[in-house]
Design an enzyme around this catalytic site. Structure first.
Site, PDB file in Angstrom:
ATOM      1  N   SER A   1       0.846  -1.185   0.000  1.00  0.00           N
ATOM      2  CA  SER A   1       0.000   0.000   0.000  1.00  0.00           C
ATOM      3  C   SER A   1       0.890   1.247   0.000  1.00  0.00           C
ATOM      4  CB  SER A   1      -0.958  -0.039   1.192  1.00  0.00           C
ATOM      5  OG  SER A   1      -2.005   0.882   1.039  1.00  0.00           O
TER       6      SER A   1
ATOM      7  N   HIS B   1      -8.388  -4.784  -1.267  1.00  0.00           N
ATOM      8  CA  HIS B   1      -7.118  -4.257  -0.784  1.00  0.00           C
ATOM      9  C   HIS B   1      -6.372  -5.271   0.078  1.00  0.00           C
ATOM     10  CE1 HIS B   1      -4.348  -0.987  -0.124  1.00  0.00           C
ATOM     11  NE2 HIS B   1      -4.422  -1.123   1.180  1.00  0.00           N
TER      12      HIS B   1
ATOM     13  N   ASP C   1      -9.784  -3.532  -5.601  1.00  0.00           N
ATOM     14  CA  ASP C   1      -9.223  -2.706  -4.532  1.00  0.00           C
ATOM     15  C   ASP C   1      -9.726  -1.272  -4.683  1.00  0.00           C
ATOM     16  OD1 ASP C   1      -7.665  -1.366  -2.678  1.00  0.00           O
ATOM     17  OD2 ASP C   1      -5.822  -2.419  -3.199  1.00  0.00           O
TER      18      ASP C   1
END
Length: 704
Positions: free
Chosen positions: A557, A676, A644
Site C-alpha cells: 500500500s 485491498h 481494490d
C-alpha cells in the site's frame, strides 16, 4: 535456484498517450487507459500479465507447495479462541480443519459472577454452545467473502452481520433472530464497515459512503421498518473528513466522530433518545485532533479527552460531559517523545495506551489520583494492546501480547492484584521453540543524522546476525503514523528456518518514535521516508548483515510507494523488491479528487491540484513518474487486486508497463476477485503468501 534459462516474452501493453496538464506542466501518460476496469482490452491485459507471471514462476511451484505445507503444518487448523464475556454469554470463534472461514459461537455463563473464561477444547463439546454464524456457509457460491460488521445485541437475542462478496468493502447488513433462528426482513445494502446495534436493540446505526468511497453519512434504522425510511443522523459535507459512529462502553452515548489526517471533531447523542440532536464536544479546529471516552466518577458524567492542542504528543484531560468546553483537568500531561495513543474507560478505572522508545505500552489509570501504573514485560521487543473488553465493569482486562519470537498471546490482567493471567498462546505445531530464535534492535544513521530503529529476527543456528552476510528480507511502511509492531508470524518461519534474517526499518512517516517522527515523513518531508529506508539498507550492508545481491525489500500500500521510490533511488542495493497493492502512481491519483480517498489524502501528501510546490515535490518522487532508463533495476513483483478501492489495480499495472520499457524484470499478479487485503479465506491467503515467499527466496538464492 535460478530463473528460467530461456526468457519468456512479457505482455506488451499498447501505448495510448494522453496528456495531463497542471501548473504549466504537460505530462504524457501512455498507460492511463488501464483505468477502464470494465473494458475488454484492460481485462485481457491483466489476464495476460497473470499468465506471464505464472509462466515465469512455474519453476517455483514445488517451493510454493513446500512453504504452503509448512504454514499449514505449523497451524492448528481446528482451534478455538479465548471466550470474551458480554451480557449473559461467552463469545468465541472456531476454526475447523479444511474450512476457509471462521465460525462464530457462544455459550452461556455458568453464573452472573463468572469472569474466568472457560478453557475450551476442540474435542470436548461446549455445554450450551450455539453457532451464531458459519462463514463457510455464508461464503458458499462466492469466490470472495468478508465480514465488515458483526454484533449481537446486549440482550443476546439478535445478531447483525455485514457481508462483502466482491472485495470492494461495500457490505450488505442482515439481521438474524438468535432465539428462533429466523432471518429478519431487515436488509441494508451498500453500507460501510462497522454497523452496530443500539444498546436497547431497537435500532441499527450504520454509515454509507459517497462516490469517492468516503464514509460521509450516519443513518438510523429502526428494526422492522423499511430501509427507505431510515433517518439521517449526521452528514459530513467536507470531503477531507471520514465519518464514523459507535456507542460508549457505558452505553450512555452514541459518539459520532469525523476526522481527516490532522483534524477531528466529535458529537454526542443520548443513547436513550437517538433522534435527539447531536451535541458538539469541541468545535473543529484545523490541526487539532481529539477523541473522547465516557466515564462516571462520583456520580458525574465526565469525558476523558485525548488531544494535541498545543501538545504534539498529546495530553489527556477530563471535562464534564454536560459542558465539554468548560474547565479542563489535566490527567496525563504532554511529555515530548511519549506519544499518548488512546484511553479506554471502564466503570472503576481506565486503560491508557502510549508509545515510548519505539514500543507500545499499556498503563492502568487510577481515577482517584490520576496515576498510571505501567504493565511490564520482559522482552526487549514486543507488541501489546487491549483485547476485546466490551463489559463496563469487569474485574479483568483482556490484553493481546506477542513479539517476533513469542506467538500471539491472550492475557487477562487482574486489576485488584496486578497479576497477568495467561489464557492462551497461539499454538505453533512442529516443535517450535522460541529460544531457537533471536530478536534485536539496531540503529542506522540517516543522511541528516537522525537515528533510525531497525528491528531484526533470525534463527540462532545460522549464527548471530551481523557476524557474516546472510540473505535478508527488509520490510518498510512509513506513512499515516502507522507503526510496524514486532509481532509473530507463522509464514515468516519458512524464511527464518532457511537462514533468512527478517528486518523492519521503522522509517519516518510511521509512528514508532512519536508524532514528530510522523511529521518528519509526510507532506513536503516525504522524501525522508525513502532515504531512511535506503540508509537502513546501507547500514545492514555496511555492518555485515547482508549484501546487495542477498537483500530483498517489501512494502504494501503506502509501503508499496516506498518500494517504488527506493527502486528508483537506489536500485543497486537490492536483489528484489516485493510491492503489495503498491501506491506507485501517487501523483496521478492525488491530482484527481473524483477518485476514492483522494481529497482526504491531501492532509497526508499535500494538495498537488492547487499547490504548484506540492505538485513539483510529488512529481520528484512518485515512482511511476521517475522510472529511470539509466539503471539496472532489481527483480520486481507487484501484487494487486482488481476490486481494490484503496489503491487501484491501475497503479501497479501502469508501473510494471513503464518498468518494462526500460528493460526491468517486473512481474504483475492481479487477483481478479479480491480487494485491498487480497484474497479471502485462510487457505487462499496462505497460498498467496507462499507464492510471494517462494519468489522472494528465489531472488535471494535460498534453496529449499
Amino acid at each position: 535456484m535460478t530463473t528460467d534459462a530461456v526468457p519468456l516474452s512479457p505482455p506488451v501493453a499498447a501505448r495510448n498517450p494522453v496528456v495531463r496538464s497542471h501548473h504549466g506542466d504537460d505530462v504524457e501518460d501512455a498507460y492511463e487507459w488501464f483505468r477502464g476496469k470494465e473494458e475488454a482490452a484492460v481485462l485481457a491485459h491483466l489476464e495476460a500479465e497473470n499468465a506471464y507471471t505464472r509462466e515465469r514462476t512455474a519453476h517455483l511451484a514445488g517451493l510454493q507447495d513446500e512453504i504452503f505445507a509448512e504454514i499449514k503444518g505449523r497451524t492448528l487448523e481446528t482451534d478455538l479462541s479465548v471466550p470474551t464475556r458480554r451480557g449473559d454469554w461467552w463469545y468465541y470463534g472456531r476454526t475447523v480443519e479444511g474450512k476457509q472461514y471462521g465460525i462464530q459461537c457462544r455459550a452461556p455463563l455458568a453464573s452472573a459472577d463468572d469472569w474466568t473464561p472457560p478453557e475450551l477444547a476442540t474435542d470436548v463439546p461446549v455445554p450450551g454452545e450455539q453457532i451464531l454464524l458459519d462463514g463457510n456457509i455464508e461464503a458458499e457460491g462466492h469466490e470472495f467473502f468478508s465480514l465488515g460488521s458483526f454484533e449481537v445485541t446486549t440482550s443476546g437475542d439478535l445478531m447483525l452481520y455485514g457481508v462483502d462478496v466482491a472485495g470492494d468493502e461495500r457490505y450488505t447488513v442482515r439481521v438474524r433472530d438468535l432465539v428462533t433462528g429466523a432471518q429478519l426482513p431487515d436488509e441494508i445494502p451498500e453500507t460501510f464497515a462497522g454497523a452496530t446495534f443500539s444498546p436497547d436493540g431497537r435500532f441499527i446505526v450504520y454509515t454509507t459512503v459517497d462516490d469517492a468511497w468516503r464514509p460521509d453519512t450516519v443513518w438510523l434504522h429502526e428494526l422492522g421498518t423499511p430501509v427507505e425510511k431510515d433517518e439521517k443522523l449526521f452528514h459530513e459535507p467536507d470531503e477531507r473528513f471520514w465519518l464514523g459512529a459507535g456507542f460508549t462502553r457505558s452505553d450512555r452515548y452514541l459518539v459520532i466522530g469525523m476526522g481527516s489526517s490532522i483534524t477531528s471533531e466529535e458529537w454526542l447523542v443520548d443513547a436513550a433518545d437517538l433522534r435527539s440532536a447531536p451535541r458538539l464536544i469541541w468545535p473543529r479546529t484545523e490541526g487539532v485532533e481529539y477523541d473522547s471516552s465516557h466515564a462516571v466518577i462520583d456520580g458525574e458524567d465526565v469525558l476523558f479527552i485525548l488531544h494535541n492542542d498545543g501538545a504534539l504528543d498529546f495530553e489527556l484531560v477530563r471535562v464534564a460531559a454536560s459542558d465539554p468546553t468548560g474547565p479542563r483537568e489535566v490527567v496525563v500531561p504532554h511529555r515530548p517523545g511519549e506519544r499518548l495513543l488512546g484511553v479506554s474507560t471502564f466503570r472503576d478505572w481506565a486503560v491508557l495506551g502510549y508509545r515510548r522508545a519505539g514500543l507500545a505500552r499499556l498503563g492502568m489509570l487510577d481515577y482517584s489520583d490520576g496515576s498510571v501504573a505501567e504493565l511490564e514485560f520482559d522482552e526487549p521487543l514486543y507488541s501489546v494492546g487491549g483485547g476485546g473488553n466490551p463489559e463496563w465493569a469487569p474485574p479483568l482486562i483482556r490484553i493481546g501480547y506477542g513479539s517476533f519470537v513469542t506467538p500471539g498471546t491472550v492475557l487477562d490482567y487482574e486489576v485488584a492484584t496486578g497479576e497477568l493471567l495467561l489464557r492462551k498462546r497461539q499454538p505453533v505445531l512442529g516443535g517450535y521453540e522460541p529460544e531457537q530464535y533471536a530478536q534485536a534492535r539496531v540503529w542506522a544513521t540517516a543522511q541528516d543524522g537522525t537515528q533510525i530503529p531497525i528491528s531484526l529476527v533470525w534463527k540462532r543456528s545460522f549464527g548471530d546476525a551481523g557476524v557474516a552476510p546472510r540473505p535478508l528480507h527488509l520490510y518498510g511502511y512509513g506513512s499515516y503514523e502507522h507503526s510496524i509492531e514486532p509481532g509473530f508470524s507463522i509464514p515468516r518461519l519458512s524464511e527464518l528456518d532457511r537462514g533468512v534474517i527478517f528486518a523492519v526499518a521503522h522509517v519516518r512517516g510511521g509512528g514508532e518514535m512519536g508524532r514528530q517522527w510522523y511529521e518528519d515523513g509526510k507532506m513536503l518531508h516525504k522524501r525522508n521516508t525513502f532515504t531512511d529506508f535506503v540508509d537502513s539498507a546501507m547500514h545492514l550492508i555496511d555492518h555485515g548483515y547482508t549484501t546487495p545481491d542477498r537483500l530483498v525489500a517489501e512494502g504494501g500500500s503506502a509501503g508499496g510507494l516506498l518500494m517504488g521510490a527506493v527502486a528508483n533511488l537506489a536500485p543497486e542495493l537490492f536483489a528484489g523488491i516485493l510491492a503489495d497493492v503498491p501506491f506507485v502512481d501517487a501523483l496521478t491519483t492525488i491530482l484527481d479528487p473524483s477518485l476514492p480517498l483522494t481529497v482526504i489524502e491531501w492532509d497526508e501528501w499535500g494538495d498537488p491540484l492547487h499547490n504548484a510546490d506540492v505538485y513539483a515535490y510529488m512529481k520528484s518522487y512518485s515512482p511511476y513518474e521517475n522510472v529511470r532508463p539509466d539503471v539496472s533495476y532489481p527483480r520486481i513483483l507487484a501484487v494487486t487486486s482488481l476490486n481494490d478501492t484503496r489503491v487501484m489495480y491501475v497503479e501497479p499495472a501502469k508501473w510494471v508497463a513503464r518498468l518494462r520499457e526500460v528493460g526491468a524484470d517486473a512481474l504483475l499478479k492481479c487477483e481478479m476477485v479480491a480487494g485491498h487485503g487480497g484474497v479471502s479465506g485462510r487457505y487462499n491467503a496462505w497460498r498467496e503468501r507462499s507464492f510471494e515467499l517462494a519468489w522472494l527466496l528465489d531472488v535471494l538464492g535460498v534453496d529449499s
